[in-house]
Design an enzyme around this catalytic site. Structure first.
Site, PDB file in Angstrom:
ATOM      1  N   ASP A  33      -1.109  -6.057  -0.394  1.00 16.59           N
ATOM      2  CA  ASP A  33      -1.441  -5.444   0.904  1.00 16.59           C
ATOM      3  C   ASP A  33      -2.936  -5.188   1.037  1.00 16.59           C
ATOM      4  OD1 ASP A  33       0.569  -5.062   2.732  1.00 16.59           O
ATOM      5  OD2 ASP A  33       1.229  -3.151   1.892  1.00 16.59           O
ATOM      6  N   GLU A  89      -1.246  -5.514   8.409  1.00 20.05           N
ATOM      7  CA  GLU A  89      -0.422  -4.955   9.487  1.00 20.05           C
ATOM      8  C   GLU A  89      -1.081  -5.223  10.827  1.00 20.05           C
ATOM      9  OE1 GLU A  89       0.319  -0.765   8.877  1.00 20.05           O
ATOM     10  OE2 GLU A  89       1.128  -1.115   6.870  1.00 20.05           O
ATOM     11  N   GLU A  91       9.203  -4.451  10.138  1.00 22.07           N
ATOM     12  CA  GLU A  91       9.588  -3.125   9.628  1.00 22.07           C
ATOM     13  C   GLU A  91      10.237  -2.295  10.725  1.00 22.07           C
ATOM     14  OE1 GLU A  91       6.786  -1.103   7.124  1.00 22.07           O
ATOM     15  OE2 GLU A  91       7.997   0.737   7.103  1.00 22.07           O
ATOM     16  N   LYS A 121      -1.307  -9.356   2.700  1.00 22.35           N
ATOM     17  CA  LYS A 121      -0.524  -8.921   3.861  1.00 22.35           C
ATOM     18  C   LYS A 121      -1.355  -7.945   4.695  1.00 22.35           C
ATOM     19  CE  LYS A 121       3.233  -6.074   3.552  1.00 22.35           C
ATOM     20  NZ  LYS A 121       2.819  -4.913   4.338  1.00 22.35           N
ATOM     21  N   ASP A 145       0.835  -1.204   0.000  1.00 21.26           N
ATOM     22  CA  ASP A 145       0.000   0.000   0.000  1.00 21.26           C
ATOM     23  C   ASP A 145       0.873   1.258   0.000  1.00 21.26           C
ATOM     24  OD1 ASP A 145       0.872  -0.197   2.590  1.00 21.26           O
ATOM     25  OD2 ASP A 145      -1.092   0.101   3.523  1.00 21.26           O
ATOM     26  N   SER A 146       2.206   1.066   0.018  1.00 21.49           N
ATOM     27  CA  SER A 146       3.123   2.183  -0.237  1.00 21.49           C
ATOM     28  C   SER A 146       2.827   2.782  -1.614  1.00 21.49           C
ATOM     29  CB  SER A 146       4.575   1.705  -0.165  1.00 21.49           C
ATOM     30  OG  SER A 146       4.754   0.538  -0.946  1.00 21.49           O
TER      31      SER A 146
HETATM   32  O1  KIV Z   1       3.536  -1.119   1.591  1.00 27.64           O
HETATM   33  C1  KIV Z   1       4.680  -1.579   1.521  1.00 27.64           C
HETATM   34  O2  KIV Z   1       5.424  -1.328   0.570  1.00 27.64           O
HETATM   35  C2  KIV Z   1       5.146  -2.427   2.597  1.00 27.64           C
HETATM   36  C3  KIV Z   1       6.595  -2.788   2.622  1.00 27.64           C
HETATM   37  C4  KIV Z   1       7.423  -1.609   2.870  1.00 27.64           C
HETATM   38  C5  KIV Z   1       6.875  -3.894   3.556  1.00 27.64           C
HETATM   39  O3  KIV Z   1       4.380  -2.805   3.424  1.00 27.64           O
END
Ligand code: KIV
Length: 279
Positions: free
Chosen positions: A83, A114, A181, A112, A44-45
């Site tokens: 994510d 968090e 992280e 994924k 989600d970056s």
């Molecule tokens: O969103 C993302 O890119 C991430 C990574 C930095 C692990 O969660």
């Protein structure tokens, strides 16, 4: 056939390090996949590096599905993990299952999320419907901005103990791997020794079972934030700006397009046409 979740978990048993990069679009995902990376992460970056948001909080399921589809169209070899964005899994287990299913339908092999021990029930429920889950503890960008800010995690005995409990809870809930992280390298090492599933570090030192970088950081394309842990393997932003300003100059001077960049009519046809229309 692309890599499976099992291929990735077996890498830890065989003491092979796991390489992960983020991917959000077809073109870069194709290149990452071609370079032999083990896992493509549709992080989600994307909200920051692709959409220009200040943080990952505004990212929606629709956006994540679109980025996942693009990366999935490119991927041939790597495992593809997507994510779950902020508020796509926190409001209830059913919603979490439904949204993880949407990412799988968009082409992801796994999702994924968090969160630590408090998320164990949700992770178990997603795993129970057959969707592999990667955990993510330590710095959790989706919520960190709401309270503590970007800080190294696990610097004291007590915070380290919580991280270790979180990692164990995720493993017990059925997660197949865990992103760590910005965890102090000592604690990342202890967690990596303690759990059987692979740990994937970002800013968490060399003792993790694998490493992940945001592709724009790796290529030196994202200028807004340059974290200490993000090794830049090239300065692509400089090359891109140079190339585009050369193009800009060529358009203005008329140097572009040159003969190799345009097309002609069949021999004699242009003259015929000119005679006919009298030009
Ligand atoms: O969103 C993302 O890119 C991430 C990574 C930095 C692990 O969660």
């Amino acid at each position: 056939m692309h890599k499976s979740v099992q291929d990735i978990t077996e890498m830890k048993a065989e003491s092979k390090k796991i390489s992960v990069v983020t991917s959000y679009d077809y073109t870069l995902a194709s290149l990452c996949d071609k370079s032999g990376i083990d896992v493509l992460l549709v992080g989600d970056s994307a909200g920051m590096v692709m959409l220009g948001y200040e943080n990952t909080i505004p990212v929606t399921m629709e956006q994540m599905c679109m980025f996942t589809e693009a990366a999935s169209n490119a991927r041939k070899n790597a495992l593809l993990v997507a994510d779950m964005p902020f508020m796509s899994y926190q409001a209830g287990v059913e919603e979490a299952i439904r949204n993880s299913g949407r990412l799988i339908k968009a082409g992801a092999d796994a999702v994924k999320l968090e969160g630590g021990a408090t998320l164990a029930r949700t992770i178990r429920a997603i795993v129970d419907v057959g969707i592999p889950v990667m955990g993510h503890i330590g710095l959790q960008p989706q919520t960190t901005m709401l309270h503590q800010g970007y800080k190294v995690q696990g610097k004291t005995h007590d915070t380290a103990a919580t991280l270790i409990q979180d990692a164990t809870a995720l493993e017990d809930a059925g997660a197949f791997s865990i992103v760590l992280e910005m965890v102090s390298h000592e604690v990342a090492g202890i967690i990596s020794d303690k759990v059987r599933i692979p740990t994937i570090g970002i800013g968490s030192g060399p003792h993790c079972d694998g490493q992940v970088l945001v592709i724009q950081d790796l290529l030196g394309m994202y200028e807004k934030i340059k974290p200490k842990f993000a090794k830049r393997y090239m300065n692509l932003s400089e090359d891109i700006v140079n190339a585009i300003s050369q193009y800009n100059n060529d358009v203005r001077s008329g140097a572009f397009p040159s003969e190799e960049n345009y097309f002609s009519m069949n021999p004699g046809e242009a003259e015929k046409l000119r005679d006919e229309i009298g030009s």
